[in-house]
Design a protein around this motif. Sequence first.
Motif: not given
Lengths: 142, 414
Positions: A64-66, A71, A81, A83
């Motif tokens: 997942k992105d977070n 990250i 990054f 995003y």
Amino acid sequence: MILKRKLLIAVVLLVSSQSVFAEEIIVNAERQFDKLTKTTVRAMFAMRIHQWSDGTPVTVYVLKDNNPIHITFCKTLLGMFPYQLRKIWDRQIFSGTGVGPIQLNTEKEMIQAIADNKGAIGYISSTADTNSHSISTVEVIK
Amino acid sequence: MRAYLFMACLVSSSFAYAENKSWYDDILIHGFISQSFINTSDNQFFGNSENGSFDFSELGINASYQLLPRVRLAAGLLSRQAGAFDNGSPRFDYALADIRLFSNQHVSSGIYLGRVKNEIGLYNSTRDVPQTRDGLFLPQVIYFDKVRNALISSDGLVIYNNIYFDNGTLLMQASTGYPLADKNVEYAYMGNDWQGNLQNDHLAFSGMLRYEQNGGQWIYSLTGSSFKIDFDAKGSDTIAAPIGPGFNSGTMKVDYTVLSLQYNAEKWQLTGEVAFENVNYNDIGGPLAEMDINSIGYYLQASYNINTRWQTFLRFEEFQLNKHDWDGKKAARNNIKVSQQLAGLGINRAPIPAQEYYSRSWVIGTRWLIDQRFMLRAEYHKVHGAATLSPRENEVSSTTPKWDMFALSLSYRF
């Protein structure tokens, strides 16, 4: 003396915590190589390279992105990054010009998915237990 | 009995599929839904916004399916409710076949065939997806909602070629197809919905050169589109001035070019885009005879990621309908003169004021990613000028030149 020992422990902890954050790219063990260029890895995780050199379709797995592992992977191995990847995927998904990767919840799922799919690529933190799975790590070169 | 047999066959075949992977497991489905609230101090934008409007909602669902190793099918349905612009009736946003001609670790090239979104600026291809925009609205000075449909997509083919250099990725596209011409386009380019119709039987051309340096730390983009739309004058359209508009059938030729630059860092994102539009009216005559448009629109935006969930931004945007007549001063003077002449003939027509020729605004906004699916946005616009407002929602002779807008939206994606 006690202070020195505390300092030593602190240093050891620091060093080991550093290594916790080292991420590694993994592929299915059927891939017969151990190196990929940063350019290729970036294009693969951007969902822009669709097949391996032997013609097998590329399947990209991410967390997942977070997720802290995602990250760190983006920053250290891709030099991007999260995003930025999200923007590239969404541009493709919502204009019909491409697709996004398969998102998984845990490293365990990641290891299993990559062991099960011979065209798979993903990543794990180096502390993850990969024994008894048919996956291999890949070094990212310039 | 036959029906039972048929049912049994269906059930058993679906069991058979359950054991292995069935074809529909490979269909990728995504979508979004969004509801906004808009409140303006004066003028109408997306509904009756002076009293608070909920008349801006977006709903989309799309699917992608890898039919063959080299052929992928994709389609997106969009329903958009946006004041007088859009009534929410669903339509195909895109529907295409992606045919990959060549692909290795350095290059990939192919063709998109069908209805394809035009690449205009950084955002046009996903302009109706709230999660892909850098604000609740895209800057209206470039991504006009009042002419959106002529530029948004075309029915035809696109050739693409992506090259992966060590220093960055070069994305190239060249396309040709038929633009979509609708009432919004007629209002935007001809000021009204006349009795005659717009025809889109000329092929349009567009192109994109986009370079994403160092994984997209810097993005440079040049996009352009050129199209012709015919106007078939009918009935009262041809009645001569001053009683009618005095139009003939003719052609509008539109060229639209956008230059974009973006810097992406961990905390900061800086974006600048500038758009040049040239519109030439041929043979239509009437009030459009000397109305050729040479407009310029640009914006600069600084966004700051407070953390991975919260972002704020500040943007300045400006539009000038005639770059040789800044703030429409000459045009407004001329309009007053014409109105006075008409008044002498006993015809009352209010002059179009200067604010219809420009728009300048400051925008401040914030975005909160509640989780990976829900997103909340709020923004405040301080606007000077009315060029971004549509004559479909406002009486052009009586718009208020200085106005404010507050907007809020809640969006969901999957």
